[in-house]
Design a protein around this motif. Structure first.
Motif, short mmCIF file in Angstrom:
data_model
loop_
_atom_site.label_atom_id
_atom_site.label_comp_id
_atom_site.label_asym_id
_atom_site.label_seq_id
_atom_site.Cartn_x
_atom_site.Cartn_y
_atom_site.Cartn_z
N VAL A 24 59.46 27.21 66.02
CA VAL A 24 60.20 26.50 64.98
C VAL A 24 61.50 27.24 64.69
CG1 VAL A 24 60.17 25.78 62.56
CG2 VAL A 24 58.13 25.48 63.98
N ALA A 25 61.43 28.55 64.55
CA ALA A 25 62.62 29.34 64.26
C ALA A 25 63.65 29.22 65.39
CB ALA A 25 62.24 30.80 64.05
N ALA A 26 63.19 29.25 66.64
CA ALA A 26 64.11 29.14 67.78
C ALA A 26 64.78 27.78 67.80
CB ALA A 26 63.36 29.38 69.09
N LYS A 27 64.03 26.73 67.56
CA LYS A 27 64.60 25.37 67.57
C LYS A 27 65.58 25.19 66.41
CE LYS A 27 60.38 23.71 68.26
NZ LYS A 27 59.25 22.78 68.47
N ASN A 28 65.26 25.77 65.25
CA ASN A 28 66.20 25.71 64.12
C ASN A 28 67.48 26.47 64.43
OD1 ASN A 28 64.60 24.08 62.49
ND2 ASN A 28 63.62 25.81 61.47
N PHE A 29 67.36 27.61 65.09
CA PHE A 29 68.53 28.41 65.46
C PHE A 29 69.41 27.62 66.43
CE2 PHE A 29 70.70 31.44 68.20
CZ PHE A 29 71.36 32.22 67.26
N LEU A 30 68.80 27.00 67.43
CA LEU A 30 69.57 26.20 68.39
C LEU A 30 70.28 25.05 67.69
CD1 LEU A 30 67.03 26.14 71.35
CD2 LEU A 30 69.20 27.40 71.26
N LYS A 31 69.58 24.38 66.78
CA LYS A 31 70.20 23.28 66.01
C LYS A 31 71.40 23.80 65.23
CE LYS A 31 66.18 20.73 64.84
NZ LYS A 31 65.29 20.30 63.78
N GLN A 32 71.22 24.95 64.59
CA GLN A 32 72.28 25.56 63.79
C GLN A 32 73.52 25.86 64.64
OE1 GLN A 32 71.34 29.53 62.36
NE2 GLN A 32 72.32 29.06 60.39
N LYS A 33 73.29 26.23 65.89
CA LYS A 33 74.39 26.54 66.82
C LYS A 33 74.95 25.27 67.48
CE LYS A 33 74.60 31.04 66.65
NZ LYS A 33 75.81 31.77 66.33
N GLY A 34 74.36 24.12 67.18
CA GLY A 34 74.84 22.86 67.75
C GLY A 34 74.42 22.65 69.19
N ILE A 35 73.32 23.28 69.59
CA ILE A 35 72.83 23.16 70.96
C ILE A 35 71.69 22.15 71.00
CG2 ILE A 35 71.75 24.40 72.89
CD1 ILE A 35 73.06 26.98 71.75
N ASP A 36 71.87 21.10 71.79
CA ASP A 36 70.80 20.12 71.99
C ASP A 36 69.73 20.74 72.86
OD1 ASP A 36 72.08 18.08 70.54
OD2 ASP A 36 73.18 17.43 72.32
N TYR A 37 68.47 20.38 72.60
CA TYR A 37 67.38 20.95 73.39
C TYR A 37 66.29 19.91 73.63
CZ TYR A 37 64.99 21.37 68.92
OH TYR A 37 64.42 21.09 67.70
N ASP A 38 65.57 20.12 74.71
CA ASP A 38 64.36 19.36 75.00
C ASP A 38 63.20 20.25 74.63
OD1 ASP A 38 65.65 17.08 76.12
OD2 ASP A 38 65.97 18.21 77.95
N ASP A 39 62.26 19.70 73.87
CA ASP A 39 61.08 20.44 73.44
C ASP A 39 59.92 20.07 74.36
OD1 ASP A 39 59.32 21.98 71.96
OD2 ASP A 39 59.06 20.48 70.39
N VAL A 40 59.41 21.06 75.08
CA VAL A 40 58.29 20.84 75.99
C VAL A 40 57.06 21.47 75.38
CG1 VAL A 40 57.38 21.27 78.30
CG2 VAL A 40 59.82 20.85 77.99
N ARG A 41 56.14 20.63 74.93
CA ARG A 41 54.93 21.10 74.27
C ARG A 41 53.87 21.45 75.31
NH1 ARG A 41 53.61 18.70 69.38
NH2 ARG A 41 51.63 19.76 69.69
#
Length: 87
Positions: A16-33
């Motif tokens: 969760v922290a990593a995905k929030n950090f990426l969002k904060q930096k404006g980096i789109d990401y694919d989440d692979v569960r």
């Protein structure tokens, strides 16, 4: 364009922290569960040789886990990677 891939699980606070950090930096990401897809878990193990989550890739470059991501940012590596992707 910068693109990230995050291997994660539902109950991982570092994910969760990593995905929030990426969002904060404006980096789109694919989440692979990997907790819901064993084939993707095997893919992560093959690509990273690591069993822990998150495992983060940015523009196909393996960054590592959350702590690695933060260290990469603090060292200026993330800014360089983003600048190279946008040039």
């Amino acid at each position: 364009m910068t693109r990230a891939l995050v291997y994660s699980t539902a109950i991982c606070p570092y994910c969760v922290a990593a995905k929030n950090f990426l969002k904060q930096k404006g980096i789109d990401y694919d989440d692979v569960r990997i907790d819901t897809d064993s084939a993707r878990r095997e893919e992560m193990l093959t690509r990273t040789q690591r069993r822990t989550v998150p495992q983060i890739f940015i523009n196909d470059q393996h960054i590592g886990g959350y702590d690695d991501l933060i260290a990469f940012d603090r060292s200026g590596g993330l800014a360089e990677l983003l600048a190279g992707a946008n040039s």
